[in-house]
Design a protein around this motif. Structure first.
Motif, short mmCIF file in Angstrom:
data_model
loop_
_atom_site.label_atom_id
_atom_site.label_comp_id
_atom_site.label_asym_id
_atom_site.label_seq_id
_atom_site.Cartn_x
_atom_site.Cartn_y
_atom_site.Cartn_z
N UNK A 184 0.81 -1.21 0.00
CA UNK A 184 0.00 0.00 0.00
C UNK A 184 0.85 1.27 0.00
N UNK A 185 1.85 1.34 -0.89
CA UNK A 185 2.72 2.50 -0.92
C UNK A 185 2.17 3.56 -1.88
N UNK A 186 2.65 4.79 -1.72
CA UNK A 186 2.24 5.91 -2.57
C UNK A 186 3.38 6.91 -2.61
N UNK A 187 3.56 7.65 -3.71
CA UNK A 187 4.65 8.63 -3.78
C UNK A 187 4.62 9.68 -2.68
N UNK A 188 3.49 9.88 -2.03
CA UNK A 188 3.43 10.84 -0.93
C UNK A 188 4.14 10.35 0.32
N UNK A 189 4.26 9.02 0.48
CA UNK A 189 4.80 8.52 1.74
C UNK A 189 6.04 7.65 1.57
#
Length: 532
Positions: free
Chosen positions: A177-182
């Motif tokens: 559940x990764x995202x460029x924001x985190x």
């Protein structure tokens, strides 16, 4: 954006995997970290939320192109892709913008906090600043329909070439559940502790379909057989005192299956199980139909009544991690033995079941067993080589799915609707009916199974034999009979026929069959009685 647009062109203009991998690898070597990170995110489905409705985009594009809205809509119907239609109708622009991909993505995300007038000003300004492929890519980003024919496997291969890291390791890093924001590029791709995320699943191992039977697979003693269940493929992850449920489509579904939290009481931490999520009431000896599971899929929270009516269990058939150790390189027989040992003393209230294996002495014996799959509410058999490791993605050789032949019924086409994309000018989506006395009762829709030539042929016929129009849908003269293939049948209160089919598609166009010889609603109900 210019560099990303060049990548888009390179991928879009070639069907060769080697060319696409080389273009991606070059891009990952040259682009800045944020652009690389967002590129991986875009290709793995992590797109920015749409900030402007398609209705407004169509209106603004028609205004900017100085054409009436009806002409834009007609153009859109022919082109079939909104981003491409906008790029085609707007006046050419020779300017060159030097802003990078991440700048435009962040600017688009910022539109959520401004009014409609400011959104319109920004979008039209972007169309004036960007030209050619860059404008088209911007349209793709803003419409949210970003697809480039880049699979996860192809992307990990390119990343491996660019970074020197093994493909299997990169595939694992990109799960979760990764995202460029985190996360940063370094944390996601380069750091040594990339597996620290407790919720991260492993890439799923996928089987190829066995079309002609198992006779060419060699000695039956080298293989293990089990039912191919009709549920949701999932991984149950137990780490750090928590549980996580991931679907094969990389969707975190933990909240939808709260009953699996009880697994923490029975299975030690540091365990990852691969299996099938099924609705399986305690008083039944077989799972409920997929129709029962559908009631759980679309819910973020599950009421107590539904938990009681449709209890979900994980039918486990593989163990990928034990006591925190990655077991994927171990032979399947060893992983299975450990799984059996772990599940041996599970109490009835545990939300886990061991998916049984079926011993067999010959392929003929196995074929006889396969013929009974529907009685067990299964789709067929899975065949796994006993010494096979757990690989990433679809690999041919060690895992096969030997599904039952589909059920079929002959039905009459009564409605037609145009397709989308490259088939936007063809009628490809059809509604089919069966006889109930002298009345034709609709019971399913299907849009796949015919060749392009057949779609063109039926399209010409639809245009000459339309009885009525209901928006994009045309009612046609009942004349053509099609053989509809499907995987399962269930009762349904939402359909006039009282039934719903699983995975319906057109097996063949029965131009040899007269209208009166299509099947009846009684035939459907008999199939429901036997297979439902």
């Amino acid at each position: 954006m210019k560099r990303f647009a060049a990548l888009f062109n390179a991928i879009d203009q070639s069907t060769k995997t080697t060319v696409k991998v080389a273009a991606l690898a070059d891009y990952f070597n040259d682009a800045n970290d944020m652009d690389r990170l967002w590129t991986v995110a875009l290709f793995s489905g992590r797109r920015p939320k749409r900030a402007v409705t398609t209705t407004r985009l169509r209106e603004w594009a028609a205004e900017a192109a100085e054409i009436p809205l009806w002409l834009f809509e007609d153009s859109y119907a022919v082109v079939g892709d909104l981003a491409e239609t906008i790029a085609l109708v707007l006046p050419p622009n020779d300017t060159e913008d030097k802003s990078d991909l991440s700048f435009w993505i962040n600017a688009l995300r910022g539109l959520a906090d401004v009014g409609e007038l400011n959104r319109k000003t920004f979008v039209i300004d972007a169309w004036n600043r960007l030209g050619g492929t860059e404008r088209f890519v911007f349209n793709k980003l803003i419409t949210g329909g970003f697809r480039m024919g880049v699979s996860q496997k192809l992307m990990t291969r390119a990343l491996s070439r660019a970074t020197g890291k093994p493909e299997a390791e990169l595939a694992h890093r990109l799960m979760g559940n990764w995202h460029p924001d985190d996360v940063t590029w370094h944390q996601l791709i380069e750091a040594d502790d990339a597996t620290a995320d407790a919720s991260r699943p492993y890439p799923f191992y996928l089987a190829y379909a066995l079309e002609d039977g198992p006779g060419t697979l060699g000695d039956p003693q080298d293989w293990r057989a089990e039912w191919k269940w009709d549920g949701i493929r999932g991984q149950l992850i137990l780490r750090d005192g928590s549980y996580f449920v991931w679907s094969r489509g990389e969707e975190l579904m933990t909240d939808r299956f709260p009953e699996l939290a009880r697994a923490i009481d029975h299975i030690p931490p540091g365990t990852v199980l691969d299996g099938e999520l099924l609705v399986w009431p305690a008083d039944q000896d077989k799972p409920s139909s997929f129709n029962a599971l559908q009631a759980r899929i679309g819910r973020k929270t599950v009421p107590k009544k539904l938990l009681a009516e449709a209890p979900v269990v994980l039918h486990a058939y593989d163990m990928l991690e034990w006591q925190g150790d990655d077991l994927r390189d171990a032979p399947f027989a060893d992983r299975r033995a450990l799984l059996e040992q772990t599940c041996a003393d599970l109490p009835p209230e545990a939300p886990l079941r061991l998916s049984p294996q079926h011993p067999f002495e010959s392929w003929d014996t196995l074929a006889s067993l396969r013929s009974t799959a529907r009685e067990a509410h299964a789709e067929g058999l899975m065949l796994k080589r006993a010494d096979s490791p757990y690989l990433a993605g679809r690999k041919k050789g060690d895992w096969w799915k030997w599904k039952l032949d589909p059920l079929t019924i002959d039905a009459v086409m009564i409605y037609a609707q145009a397709g989308s994309g490259r088939r936007a000018n063809l009628f490809t989506d059809f509604t089919f009916a069966v006889w109930n006395g002298n009345e034709l009762v609709p019971f399913t829709k299907a849009y796949s199974g015919l060749t392009d030539a057949e779609f063109r042929q039926i399209t010409a016929w639809v245009r000459k034999n339309t009885l009525q129009r209901f928006g994009p849908v045309r009612q046609v003269t009942p004349h053509h009979v099609f053989e509809i293939a499907f995987e399962g049948i269930q009762a349904s209160k939402r359909h006039k026929s009282g039934v719903a089919l699983r995975f319906p598609r057109m097996a063949r166009w029965r131009q040899d069959k007269p209208l009166a010889e299509a099947n009846t609603l009684d035939d459907l109900n008999e199939m429901l009685r036997i297979y439902g």
